[in-house]
Design a protein around this motif. Structure first.
Motif, short mmCIF file in Angstrom:
data_model
loop_
_atom_site.label_atom_id
_atom_site.label_comp_id
_atom_site.label_asym_id
_atom_site.label_seq_id
_atom_site.Cartn_x
_atom_site.Cartn_y
_atom_site.Cartn_z
N MET A 178 54.09 46.29 79.55
CA MET A 178 52.94 47.09 79.13
C MET A 178 52.02 46.37 78.14
O MET A 178 51.00 46.93 77.73
N GLY A 179 52.36 45.16 77.73
CA GLY A 179 51.49 44.40 76.83
C GLY A 179 51.54 44.89 75.40
O GLY A 179 50.53 44.89 74.70
N VAL A 180 52.72 45.31 74.95
CA VAL A 180 52.91 45.80 73.58
C VAL A 180 53.83 44.81 72.85
O VAL A 180 54.77 44.30 73.44
N ARG A 181 53.53 44.54 71.59
CA ARG A 181 54.36 43.66 70.79
C ARG A 181 54.87 44.40 69.55
O ARG A 181 54.24 45.34 69.09
N VAL A 182 55.99 43.93 69.00
CA VAL A 182 56.57 44.50 67.79
C VAL A 182 56.28 43.55 66.65
O VAL A 182 56.52 42.35 66.76
N ILE A 183 55.73 44.11 65.55
CA ILE A 183 55.39 43.28 64.40
C ILE A 183 56.04 43.84 63.14
O ILE A 183 56.39 45.01 63.08
N ARG A 184 56.21 42.98 62.16
CA ARG A 184 56.72 43.37 60.85
C ARG A 184 55.53 43.80 59.99
O ARG A 184 54.46 43.21 60.06
N LEU A 185 55.73 44.81 59.20
CA LEU A 185 54.68 45.26 58.27
C LEU A 185 54.94 44.66 56.91
O LEU A 185 56.08 44.43 56.56
N GLY A 200 53.99 39.77 60.84
CA GLY A 200 54.86 38.66 61.21
C GLY A 200 55.94 39.10 62.19
O GLY A 200 55.99 40.25 62.64
N ARG A 201 56.80 38.17 62.50
CA ARG A 201 57.90 38.43 63.43
C ARG A 201 59.02 39.16 62.69
O ARG A 201 59.49 38.69 61.66
N PRO A 202 59.47 40.31 63.21
CA PRO A 202 60.54 41.04 62.52
C PRO A 202 61.86 40.27 62.60
O PRO A 202 62.15 39.62 63.60
N GLY A 203 62.65 40.36 61.54
CA GLY A 203 63.93 39.68 61.49
C GLY A 203 65.04 40.46 62.19
O GLY A 203 64.87 41.61 62.60
N PHE A 204 66.18 39.82 62.30
CA PHE A 204 67.34 40.39 62.99
C PHE A 204 67.76 41.72 62.35
O PHE A 204 68.00 42.70 63.05
N ARG A 205 67.84 41.76 61.01
CA ARG A 205 68.29 42.96 60.32
C ARG A 205 67.38 44.15 60.60
O ARG A 205 67.84 45.25 60.89
N ARG A 206 66.07 43.94 60.52
CA ARG A 206 65.12 45.02 60.80
C ARG A 206 65.24 45.51 62.23
O ARG A 206 65.16 46.71 62.50
N LEU A 207 65.42 44.58 63.17
CA LEU A 207 65.52 44.98 64.58
C LEU A 207 66.82 45.74 64.85
O LEU A 207 66.83 46.70 65.63
N VAL A 208 67.91 45.34 64.20
CA VAL A 208 69.17 46.07 64.37
C VAL A 208 69.05 47.47 63.79
O VAL A 208 69.49 48.45 64.42
N VAL A 260 52.25 47.24 68.49
CA VAL A 260 50.81 47.10 68.65
C VAL A 260 50.52 46.47 70.01
O VAL A 260 51.38 45.81 70.59
N ARG A 261 49.29 46.64 70.47
CA ARG A 261 48.90 45.99 71.72
C ARG A 261 48.76 44.49 71.48
O ARG A 261 48.33 44.04 70.42
N SER A 262 49.10 43.71 72.48
CA SER A 262 49.01 42.25 72.38
C SER A 262 47.59 41.81 72.05
O SER A 262 47.37 40.91 71.24
N SER A 263 46.60 42.43 72.69
CA SER A 263 45.21 42.05 72.45
C SER A 263 44.80 42.33 71.00
O SER A 263 44.06 41.55 70.40
#
Length: 150
Positions: free
Chosen positions: A66-73, A77-85, A133-136
């Motif tokens: 669907m063209g959606v990405r997960v970001i850290r607030l 940035g790229r979310p870390g392992f702990r946040r994703l778990v 968020v959307r990739s675009s």
């Protein structure tokens, strides 16, 4: 809308995997053992999709489609392992109880604070400080940050 479709695709892919695994699990003796084996495999697949794949490419399978990405607030940035778990555990253990809580306490208990008229609603935020968020939009944000620092 994209987020809902991405979640729906993730659920569909999980059910598809469950359907493919059922026959394999039934070959391992009794029904209880087959159900336990299927549950363990589905939890492992869910972890791989929601945590490991998201760490690698910033999205689960449904979000990629669907063209959606997960970001850290707050820095996108790229979310870390702990946040994703934490996010995965929240979705796995806490969110399924939402309809039961709403039935028990009523919708007013979960509607959140009232906002002034004309003010847009805040976008939903996950428990672990990550947002989808959307990739675009992410590309546009990064380009704006680069222009600002140059």
């Amino acid at each position: 809308m994209r987020r809902c479709l991405a979640v729906g695709l993730d659920c569909y892919l999980c059910l598809l995997a469950a359907g493919l695994l059922v026959r394999f699990c039934l070959n391992f003796g009794g029904t209880g053992r087959a159900v336990a084996l299927l549950a363990v495999q589905l939890v492992a697949l869910s972890f791989a999709n929601q945590v490991l794949l998201t760490m690698a490419v910033r999205a689960s399978a449904g979000k990629l489609i669907m063209g959606v990405r997960v970001i850290r607030l707050p820095d996108a940035g790229r979310p870390g392992f702990r946040r994703l778990v934490l996010r995965w555990l929240y979705g796995l253990l806490w969110l399924p109880l939402g309809p039961w809580r709403r039935l028990r306490h009523g919708p007013a208990a979960h509607s959140g604070p009232e906002r002034p008229p004309g003010r847009p609603a805040e976008p939903p935020e996950d428990l672990a400080g990550v947002r989808q968020v959307r990739s675009s939009d992410l590309r546009t944000y990064r380009a704006a940050v680069r222009r600002r620092t140059d």
